[in-house]
Scaffold this motif. Sequence first.
Motif, PDB file in Angstrom:
ATOM      1  N   ASN A   1       0.786  -1.235   0.000  1.00 55.60           N
ATOM      2  CA  ASN A   1       0.000   0.000   0.000  1.00 55.60           C
ATOM      3  C   ASN A   1       0.814   1.279   0.000  1.00 55.60           C
ATOM      4  O   ASN A   1       0.270   2.351  -0.216  1.00 55.60           O
ATOM      5  N   VAL A   2       2.092   1.182   0.294  1.00 56.59           N
ATOM      6  CA  VAL A   2       2.899   2.410   0.341  1.00 56.59           C
ATOM      7  C   VAL A   2       3.899   2.481  -0.803  1.00 56.59           C
ATOM      8  O   VAL A   2       4.703   3.408  -0.865  1.00 56.59           O
ATOM      9  N   GLN A   3       3.848   1.522  -1.684  1.00 56.25           N
ATOM     10  CA  GLN A   3       4.801   1.542  -2.801  1.00 56.25           C
ATOM     11  C   GLN A   3       4.591   2.758  -3.688  1.00 56.25           C
ATOM     12  O   GLN A   3       5.537   3.312  -4.228  1.00 56.25           O
ATOM     13  N   LYS A   4       3.345   3.201  -3.771  1.00 54.47           N
ATOM     14  CA  LYS A   4       3.078   4.409  -4.560  1.00 54.47           C
ATOM     15  C   LYS A   4       3.691   5.649  -3.913  1.00 54.47           C
ATOM     16  O   LYS A   4       3.845   6.677  -4.558  1.00 54.47           O
ATOM     17  N   LYS A   5       4.046   5.558  -2.643  1.00 53.90           N
ATOM     18  CA  LYS A   5       4.688   6.695  -1.971  1.00 53.90           C
ATOM     19  C   LYS A   5       6.204   6.533  -1.925  1.00 53.90           C
ATOM     20  O   LYS A   5       6.889   7.226  -1.178  1.00 53.90           O
ATOM     21  N   GLY A   6       6.725   5.576  -2.642  1.00 53.67           N
ATOM     22  CA  GLY A   6       8.175   5.466  -2.753  1.00 53.67           C
ATOM     23  C   GLY A   6       8.847   4.560  -1.743  1.00 53.67           C
ATOM     24  O   GLY A   6      10.066   4.527  -1.644  1.00 53.67           O
TER      25      GLY A   6
ATOM     26  N   ASN B   1       9.778   1.015  -1.085  1.00 52.45           N
ATOM     27  CA  ASN B   1       9.866  -0.092  -2.045  1.00 52.45           C
ATOM     28  C   ASN B   1      10.238  -1.443  -1.464  1.00 52.45           C
ATOM     29  O   ASN B   1       9.997  -2.464  -2.087  1.00 52.45           O
TER      30      ASN B   1
END
Lengths: 133, 133
Positions: free
Chosen positions: B36-41, B43
Amino acid sequence: MTRMHKENTLSKNQQIIFDLIDKSPEPLKAYTILFNVQKKGINAPPQVYRALDKLVAIGKIHKIESKNAFVACKNSDCEISKATAFSICESCEMVDEISDAKLSRYLSSFNHKKGMKFKRFNLEFFGLCKKCK
Amino acid sequence: MTRMHKENTLSKNQQIIFDLIDKSPEPLKAYTILFNVQKKGINAPPQVYRALDKLVAIGKIHKIESKNAFVACKNSDCEISKATAFSICESCEMVDEISDAKLSRYLSSFNHKKGMKFKRFNLEFFGLCKKCK
DNA sequence: TTACATAGTGTTATATTATAACAATTCTAA
DNA sequence: TTAGAATTGTTATAATATAACACTATGTAA
Protein backbone atom coordinates in the motif's frame (compact mmCIF):
# COMPACT_ATOMS: atom_id res chain seq x y z
CA MET A 1 -23.04 -42.45 18.13
CA THR A 2 -20.45 -40.42 16.28
CA ARG A 3 -17.18 -41.96 15.34
CA MET A 4 -14.47 -41.50 17.84
CA HIS A 5 -10.81 -41.94 17.44
CA LYS A 6 -8.36 -43.08 19.98
CA GLU A 7 -7.48 -40.33 22.38
CA ASN A 8 -4.44 -39.69 24.50
CA THR A 9 -2.16 -41.61 22.20
CA LEU A 10 0.09 -39.68 19.92
CA SER A 11 1.08 -40.76 16.46
CA LYS A 12 4.68 -41.56 15.71
CA ASN A 13 5.69 -38.11 14.52
CA GLN A 14 3.64 -36.40 17.20
CA GLN A 15 5.33 -38.50 19.88
CA ILE A 16 8.83 -37.84 18.56
CA ILE A 17 8.21 -34.11 18.44
CA PHE A 18 6.42 -33.95 21.76
CA ASP A 19 9.26 -35.82 23.47
CA LEU A 20 11.79 -33.39 22.08
CA ILE A 21 9.84 -30.34 23.23
CA ASP A 22 9.01 -31.89 26.58
CA LYS A 23 12.61 -32.50 27.51
CA SER A 24 13.84 -29.13 26.29
CA PRO A 25 14.45 -26.55 29.04
CA GLU A 26 13.70 -23.84 26.52
CA PRO A 27 11.04 -23.14 23.89
CA LEU A 28 11.88 -24.77 20.59
CA LYS A 29 11.34 -23.30 17.15
CA ALA A 30 9.91 -25.33 14.31
CA TYR A 31 13.08 -25.49 12.29
CA THR A 32 15.18 -26.31 15.34
CA ILE A 33 12.81 -29.20 15.89
CA LEU A 34 13.10 -30.21 12.26
CA PHE A 35 16.86 -30.23 12.48
CA ASN A 36 16.74 -32.37 15.60
CA VAL A 37 14.36 -35.00 14.29
CA GLN A 38 15.86 -35.54 10.88
CA LYS A 39 17.78 -38.48 12.26
CA LYS A 40 14.41 -40.02 13.09
CA GLY A 41 13.18 -39.74 9.52
CA ILE A 42 11.19 -36.53 9.73
CA ASN A 43 12.52 -34.67 6.76
CA ALA A 44 10.27 -31.80 5.81
CA PRO A 45 8.62 -28.76 7.42
CA PRO A 46 5.01 -29.89 6.87
CA GLN A 47 5.64 -32.96 8.96
CA VAL A 48 6.80 -30.80 11.82
CA TYR A 49 4.08 -28.17 11.50
CA ARG A 50 1.34 -30.79 11.29
CA ALA A 51 2.51 -32.43 14.47
CA LEU A 52 2.85 -29.06 16.18
CA ASP A 53 -0.65 -28.03 15.12
CA LYS A 54 -2.11 -31.20 16.53
CA LEU A 55 -0.15 -31.01 19.77
CA VAL A 56 -1.31 -27.43 20.26
CA ALA A 57 -4.92 -28.42 19.49
CA ILE A 58 -4.94 -31.15 22.12
CA GLY A 59 -3.17 -28.97 24.67
CA LYS A 60 0.06 -30.96 24.99
CA ILE A 61 2.13 -27.98 23.95
CA HIS A 62 1.64 -24.22 23.72
CA LYS A 63 2.94 -21.73 21.23
CA ILE A 64 4.77 -18.73 22.64
CA GLU A 65 3.48 -16.21 20.14
CA SER A 66 6.08 -13.55 20.78
CA LYS A 67 8.85 -16.05 20.03
CA ASN A 68 7.32 -18.37 17.44
CA ALA A 69 8.40 -21.20 19.65
CA PHE A 70 6.81 -24.11 21.46
CA VAL A 71 6.85 -25.41 25.02
CA ALA A 72 5.29 -28.47 26.63
CA CYS A 73 2.26 -27.78 28.80
CA LYS A 74 3.15 -27.86 32.48
CA ASN A 75 -0.23 -26.89 33.74
CA SER A 76 -3.09 -29.31 34.10
CA ASP A 77 -5.38 -26.36 34.82
CA CYS A 78 -5.15 -24.73 31.44
CA GLU A 79 -8.03 -26.79 30.04
CA ILE A 80 -6.73 -27.52 26.61
CA SER A 81 -5.11 -24.15 26.15
CA LYS A 82 -8.13 -22.03 26.84
CA ALA A 83 -6.23 -20.02 29.40
CA THR A 84 -2.49 -19.70 29.09
CA ALA A 85 -0.01 -17.41 30.80
CA PHE A 86 3.76 -17.31 30.59
CA SER A 87 6.64 -15.42 32.08
CA ILE A 88 9.41 -14.76 29.61
CA CYS A 89 12.90 -13.62 30.49
CA GLU A 90 14.13 -11.01 28.04
CA SER A 91 17.72 -11.85 28.79
CA CYS A 92 18.09 -15.64 28.85
CA GLU A 93 14.95 -16.48 26.85
CA MET A 94 13.67 -18.74 29.61
CA VAL A 95 9.92 -19.29 29.50
CA ASP A 96 7.87 -20.50 32.41
CA GLU A 97 4.21 -21.39 32.30
CA ILE A 98 2.26 -19.63 35.03
CA SER A 99 -0.22 -21.75 36.95
CA ASP A 100 -2.19 -19.38 39.08
CA ALA A 101 -5.80 -20.29 39.67
CA LYS A 102 -6.68 -16.81 40.85
CA LEU A 103 -5.21 -15.15 37.79
CA SER A 104 -6.86 -17.69 35.56
CA ARG A 105 -10.25 -17.18 37.21
CA TYR A 106 -9.90 -13.42 37.04
CA LEU A 107 -9.12 -13.42 33.34
CA SER A 108 -11.59 -16.14 32.43
CA SER A 109 -14.39 -14.12 33.93
CA PHE A 110 -13.25 -10.85 32.41
CA ASN A 111 -15.86 -9.49 30.08
CA HIS A 112 -15.19 -6.86 27.53
CA LYS A 113 -17.50 -3.87 27.80
CA LYS A 114 -18.08 -3.88 24.09
CA GLY A 115 -20.03 -7.11 24.26
CA MET A 116 -17.51 -9.68 23.25
CA LYS A 117 -17.65 -13.06 24.92
CA PHE A 118 -14.24 -14.62 25.30
CA LYS A 119 -13.46 -18.27 24.74
CA ARG A 120 -9.75 -18.16 25.29
CA PHE A 121 -6.85 -15.95 26.28
CA ASN A 122 -3.08 -15.90 26.12
CA LEU A 123 -0.98 -13.73 28.40
CA GLU A 124 2.75 -13.14 28.09
CA PHE A 125 4.71 -11.34 30.81
CA PHE A 126 8.20 -10.05 30.06
CA GLY A 127 10.98 -9.19 32.45
CA LEU A 128 14.17 -10.54 33.92
CA CYS A 129 14.22 -13.87 35.67
CA LYS A 130 15.77 -14.48 39.07
CA LYS A 131 19.10 -15.46 37.57
CA CYS A 132 19.33 -12.57 35.11
CA LYS A 133 18.20 -9.67 37.25
CA MET B 1 23.48 17.52 29.87
CA THR B 2 22.98 14.53 27.66
CA ARG B 3 22.15 14.96 24.03
CA MET B 4 18.48 14.84 23.22
CA HIS B 5 16.79 14.48 19.91
CA LYS B 6 13.47 15.79 18.80
CA GLU B 7 10.55 13.78 20.09
CA ASN B 8 6.99 13.32 18.95
CA THR B 9 7.72 13.95 15.33
CA LEU B 10 7.79 11.05 12.98
CA SER B 11 10.08 10.73 10.02
CA LYS B 12 8.66 10.62 6.52
CA ASN B 13 8.39 6.84 6.25
CA GLN B 14 7.20 6.48 9.83
CA GLN B 15 4.44 9.03 9.22
CA ILE B 16 3.29 7.39 5.99
CA ILE B 17 3.13 3.99 7.63
CA PHE B 18 1.54 5.23 10.83
CA ASP B 19 -1.16 7.06 8.89
CA LEU B 20 -1.98 3.93 6.96
CA ILE B 21 -2.25 1.80 10.10
CA ASP B 22 -4.13 4.48 12.00
CA LYS B 23 -6.90 4.76 9.45
CA SER B 24 -7.25 1.01 8.96
CA PRO B 25 -10.20 -0.58 10.75
CA GLU B 26 -8.23 -3.82 10.93
CA PRO B 27 -4.72 -4.87 11.87
CA LEU B 28 -2.33 -4.60 8.94
CA LYS B 29 0.44 -7.01 8.05
CA ALA B 30 3.87 -5.82 7.02
CA TYR B 31 3.59 -6.87 3.40
CA THR B 32 0.09 -5.45 3.08
CA ILE B 33 1.57 -2.19 4.30
CA LEU B 34 4.43 -2.51 1.83
CA PHE B 35 2.02 -3.04 -1.04
CA ASN B 36 0.00 0.00 0.00
CA VAL B 37 2.90 2.41 0.34
CA GLN B 38 4.80 1.54 -2.80
CA LYS B 39 3.08 4.41 -4.56
CA LYS B 40 4.69 6.69 -1.97
CA GLY B 41 8.18 5.47 -2.75
CA ILE B 42 8.64 2.87 -0.06
CA ASN B 43 9.87 -0.09 -2.04
CA ALA B 44 11.45 -2.71 0.17
CA PRO B 45 10.63 -4.71 3.31
CA PRO B 46 13.40 -3.23 5.49
CA GLN B 47 11.91 0.22 5.08
CA VAL B 48 8.59 -1.04 6.38
CA TYR B 49 10.02 -3.13 9.20
CA ARG B 50 12.25 -0.29 10.40
CA ALA B 51 9.34 2.08 10.60
CA LEU B 52 7.21 -0.56 12.34
CA ASP B 53 9.96 -1.26 14.87
CA LYS B 54 10.26 2.39 15.72
CA LEU B 55 6.51 2.96 15.92
CA VAL B 56 6.21 -0.01 18.27
CA ALA B 57 9.12 1.26 20.37
CA ILE B 58 7.53 4.67 20.88
CA GLY B 59 4.10 3.18 21.53
CA LYS B 60 2.27 4.60 18.50
CA ILE B 61 1.36 1.13 17.32
CA HIS B 62 1.20 -2.35 18.80
CA LYS B 63 1.96 -5.71 17.29
CA ILE B 64 -0.75 -8.35 17.58
CA GLU B 65 1.56 -11.29 18.10
CA SER B 66 -0.95 -13.99 17.26
CA LYS B 67 -1.58 -12.39 13.89
CA ASN B 68 1.74 -10.82 12.97
CA ALA B 69 -0.15 -7.64 12.35
CA PHE B 70 -0.12 -4.07 13.61
CA VAL B 71 -2.72 -1.69 15.02
CA ALA B 72 -2.53 1.94 16.06
CA CYS B 73 -2.55 2.52 19.81
CA LYS B 74 -5.97 3.66 21.01
CA ASN B 75 -5.11 3.72 24.66
CA SER B 76 -3.28 6.58 26.28
CA ASP B 77 -2.97 4.46 29.42
CA CYS B 78 -0.73 1.78 28.00
CA GLU B 79 2.40 3.75 28.88
CA ILE B 80 4.46 3.09 25.82
CA SER B 81 3.29 -0.47 25.40
CA LYS B 82 4.18 -1.72 28.84
CA ALA B 83 0.70 -3.06 29.34
CA THR B 84 -1.32 -4.10 26.35
CA ALA B 85 -4.53 -6.08 26.05
CA PHE B 86 -6.62 -6.88 23.02
CA SER B 87 -9.84 -8.63 22.15
CA ILE B 88 -9.67 -10.52 18.91
CA CYS B 89 -12.62 -11.89 17.00
CA GLU B 90 -11.86 -15.32 15.59
CA SER B 91 -14.45 -14.90 12.90
CA CYS B 92 -14.09 -11.42 11.40
CA GLU B 93 -10.50 -10.75 12.53
CA MET B 94 -11.53 -7.55 14.26
CA VAL B 95 -9.11 -6.43 16.96
CA ASP B 96 -9.98 -4.01 19.71
CA GLU B 97 -7.55 -2.61 22.24
CA ILE B 98 -8.83 -3.02 25.76
CA SER B 99 -8.50 -0.02 28.03
CA ASP B 100 -9.40 -1.18 31.48
CA ALA B 101 -7.56 0.47 34.31
CA LYS B 102 -8.52 -2.23 36.78
CA LEU B 103 -7.27 -5.03 34.55
CA SER B 104 -4.11 -3.12 33.84
CA ARG B 105 -3.48 -2.47 37.53
CA TYR B 106 -4.19 -6.09 38.40
CA LEU B 107 -1.75 -7.44 35.85
CA SER B 108 0.90 -4.79 36.41
CA SER B 109 1.04 -5.70 40.06
CA PHE B 110 1.00 -9.43 39.44
CA ASN B 111 4.18 -11.02 40.68
CA HIS B 112 5.34 -14.41 39.69
CA LYS B 113 5.98 -16.72 42.59
CA LYS B 114 9.26 -17.83 41.10
CA GLY B 115 10.82 -14.44 41.67
CA MET B 116 10.54 -12.81 38.31
CA LYS B 117 9.90 -9.10 38.21
CA PHE B 118 7.82 -8.09 35.22
CA LYS B 119 8.37 -5.01 33.14
CA ARG B 120 5.72 -5.54 30.55
CA PHE B 121 2.85 -7.76 29.51
CA ASN B 122 0.71 -8.50 26.50
CA LEU B 123 -2.69 -10.12 26.75
CA GLU B 124 -4.76 -11.41 23.86
CA PHE B 125 -8.37 -12.52 24.33
CA PHE B 126 -10.09 -14.54 21.63
CA GLY B 127 -13.76 -15.04 20.97
CA LEU B 128 -16.60 -13.84 18.83
CA CYS B 129 -17.44 -10.17 18.61
CA LYS B 130 -20.95 -8.77 18.99
CA LYS B 131 -21.57 -8.90 15.27
CA CYS B 132 -20.26 -12.42 14.74
CA LYS B 133 -21.78 -14.23 17.68
C1' DT C 1 29.59 27.40 11.05
C1' DT C 2 31.70 23.37 11.53
C1' DA C 3 31.92 18.90 13.00
C1' DC C 4 30.08 15.29 15.29
C1' DA C 5 26.67 11.91 16.71
C1' DT C 6 22.37 9.87 15.94
C1' DA C 7 18.67 8.65 13.23
C1' DG C 8 16.76 7.65 8.99
C1' DT C 9 16.87 6.09 3.97
C1' DG C 10 17.48 3.05 -0.12
C1' DT C 11 18.98 -1.18 -1.86
C1' DT C 12 20.20 -6.10 -2.74
C1' DA C 13 20.32 -10.32 -1.02
C1' DT C 14 19.03 -13.80 2.10
C1' DA C 15 17.23 -15.96 6.36
C1' DT C 16 13.33 -17.64 8.83
C1' DT C 17 8.68 -19.15 9.45
C1' DA C 18 4.70 -21.43 7.48
C1' DT C 19 1.47 -23.48 4.05
C1' DA C 20 -0.51 -25.52 -0.50
C1' DA C 21 -1.24 -29.46 -2.93
C1' DC C 22 -1.23 -34.21 -3.91
C1' DA C 23 -0.39 -39.16 -3.51
C1' DA C 24 0.05 -42.91 -0.40
C1' DT C 25 -0.58 -45.35 3.98
C1' DT C 26 -2.39 -46.49 8.52
C1' DC C 27 -5.85 -46.48 11.99
C1' DT C 28 -10.52 -46.98 13.82
C1' DA C 29 -15.36 -47.89 14.30
C1' DA C 30 -19.06 -50.20 12.60
C1' DT D 1 -13.77 -55.92 5.84
C1' DT D 2 -14.52 -51.73 4.59
C1' DA D 3 -15.34 -46.70 4.53
C1' DG D 4 -14.02 -42.52 6.64
C1' DA D 5 -10.69 -40.10 9.25
C1' DA D 6 -6.14 -39.25 10.47
C1' DT D 7 -1.51 -39.40 9.47
C1' DT D 8 2.50 -39.59 6.51
C1' DG D 9 5.83 -38.34 2.84
C1' DT D 10 7.12 -35.19 -0.66
C1' DT D 11 7.97 -31.09 -3.66
C1' DA D 12 7.34 -26.61 -4.22
C1' DT D 13 6.30 -22.10 -2.77
C1' DA D 14 4.26 -18.38 0.12
C1' DA D 15 4.70 -15.26 3.90
C1' DT D 16 7.35 -13.01 7.41
C1' DA D 17 11.63 -10.84 8.79
C1' DT D 18 16.60 -9.49 8.93
C1' DA D 19 21.75 -8.72 7.47
C1' DA D 20 24.74 -5.76 5.51
C1' DC D 21 26.36 -1.75 3.32
C1' DA D 22 26.51 2.84 1.32
C1' DC D 23 24.44 7.04 1.78
C1' DT D 24 21.58 11.29 3.45
C1' DA D 25 19.32 14.20 6.86
C1' DT D 26 18.90 16.26 11.28
C1' DG D 27 19.90 18.06 15.83
C1' DT D 28 23.41 19.59 19.17
C1' DA D 29 27.61 21.35 21.00
C1' DA D 30 31.64 23.69 20.38
